[in-house]
Write a protein that holds these residues in place. Structure first.
Motif, short mmCIF file in Angstrom:
data_model
loop_
_atom_site.label_atom_id
_atom_site.label_comp_id
_atom_site.label_asym_id
_atom_site.label_seq_id
_atom_site.Cartn_x
_atom_site.Cartn_y
_atom_site.Cartn_z
N GLY A 172 0.83 -1.19 0.00
CA GLY A 172 0.00 0.00 0.00
C GLY A 172 0.87 1.24 0.00
N LEU A 317 -0.26 -4.05 3.14
CA LEU A 317 -1.71 -3.91 3.23
C LEU A 317 -2.39 -5.26 3.05
CD1 LEU A 317 -4.26 -2.08 3.34
CD2 LEU A 317 -4.10 -1.91 0.84
N ALA A 336 -3.20 -2.10 7.75
CA ALA A 336 -1.88 -1.67 7.29
C ALA A 336 -0.88 -2.07 8.36
CB ALA A 336 -1.86 -0.17 7.08
#
Length: 338
Positions: A172, A317, A336
């Motif tokens: 992410g 992520l 996360a």
């Protein structure tokens, strides 16, 4: 399995067929085993951040009137609510006390993924001269109904199913629009994003999931049920889907998915600026042309603060949607790990 495509011509800029004629996963195909291994290298401290709002937030249904927040009620047995229910009522001597519940909600009310079938487009994929509703890779999202009842079983194609089975774990990357532009309503162009990427020294890799922090979910979380929620309609950044350079950047970036903490990632149009075209051009570009799912109303503010304090922008992520077959959108509790 068929080996023929579902279309004879694809829209300009579409990648239909690039991942195979029957593919319904789109650019999430780029998040493979090797990509997950690379993404896991972003874990340096082991700290995790849950990126979901409580699914009853916003506490008023102002963002989309056709979507309703969750209603929780106890399950029933012979007309009796099974909540804090002593099983000794049924079996003398039993000490168990049981609670079960039932939830009714719109799966796209709060933190969620748009599946590829959420938005389709009227396009002449068959080259017949007549446009028809069609989605990514030429599939038609036809709702299938149980023949013997009124039970609706959801989408026959482009549902949440492939995303849920894939798992969605990868790298992410957070682009902090709120830090640079504040909480005022703003249409974000490609030039704005380019400037933020340069200022924050952000590096994007093929297969990344890009998360745009605008602050809207944070505002929603801090509104009580009695507060005026109209502020959510006119606050914070939203991407300008009418900016062709922005759409081209999405294509060229080779990222797998976009998510944001606002209502729709892009600013929704309610009128057309030309005779014909999409009211949601970024949705059409991502979901229909490229096979890129969109995440909406993720809660990114706490993560954004930590990343800025530690001069980072990337993280590992994990974001699989709820797996209920046939849905075109589903709740998700993204995590996360930094």
């Amino acid at each position: 399995m068929t080996t023929t495509t579902h279309w004879k011509q694809r829209p300009p800029g579409a990648n239909w067929g690039d991942f195979g004629p029957d593919d319904q996963l789109g650019r999430l195909n780029w998040i493979d085993a090797q990509a997950r291994v690379r993404a896991a290298r972003e874990i340096q401290t082991g700290l995790s951040f849950a990126l979901s709002l409580p699914l009853d937030v916003p506490r008023q249904p102002v963002l989309n009137p056709r979507r309703a927040g969750p209603v929780i009620r106890p399950s029933m047995k012979n007309g009796v609510p099974i909540f804090n229910f002593p099983l000794g009522n049924d079996t003398p001597g039993a000490t168990d006390v049981v609670s079960d519940d039932v939830v009714t909600m719109s799966p796209q009310y709060s933190t969620q993924w748009d599946a590829l079938g959420h938005v389709c487009s009227c396009f002449d994929a068959q080259g017949s001269g007549t446009a028809a509703p069609v989605g990514y890779n030429g599939f038609r999202v036809v709702g299938h109904q149980h023949a013997a009842s009124d039970h609706f079983n959801g989408a026959a194609a482009l549902s949440i199913d492939p995303m849920a089975q894939h798992g969605i774990q990868g790298r992410g990357v957070l682009i902090d629009l709120r830090h640079h532009f504040g909480d005022e309503a703003r249409l974000v162009s490609f030039a704005d994003i380019e400037a933020v990427i340069k200022a924050d020294r952000i590096v994007l890799n093929k297969g990344d999931i890009v998360c745009f922090h605008t602050g809207l979910a944070d505002i929603a979380l801090n509104l009580s049920a009695q507060d005026d929620h109209e502020i959510l309609k006119n606050s914070c950044c939203a991407l300008d889907g009418n900016d062709p350079k922005l759409l081209e950047w999405i294509t060229q970036s080779q990222v797998s998915a976009l998510a944001a903490d606002n209502h729709a990632v892009e600013k929704r149009n309610y009128t057309l600026k030309k005779d014909q075209g999409p009211l949601l051009p970024l949705h059409e570009h991502c979901l229909v042309k490229l096979g890129m799912p969109l995440g909406e109303l993720w809660h990114l503010s706490i993560l954004a603060k930590w990343l800025r304090e530690h001069e980072r922008h990337a993280f590992f992520l994990t974001a699989p949607p709820i797996y209920l077959r046939g849905m075109v959108g589903a709740p998700v509790n993204p995590v996360a790990t930094v």
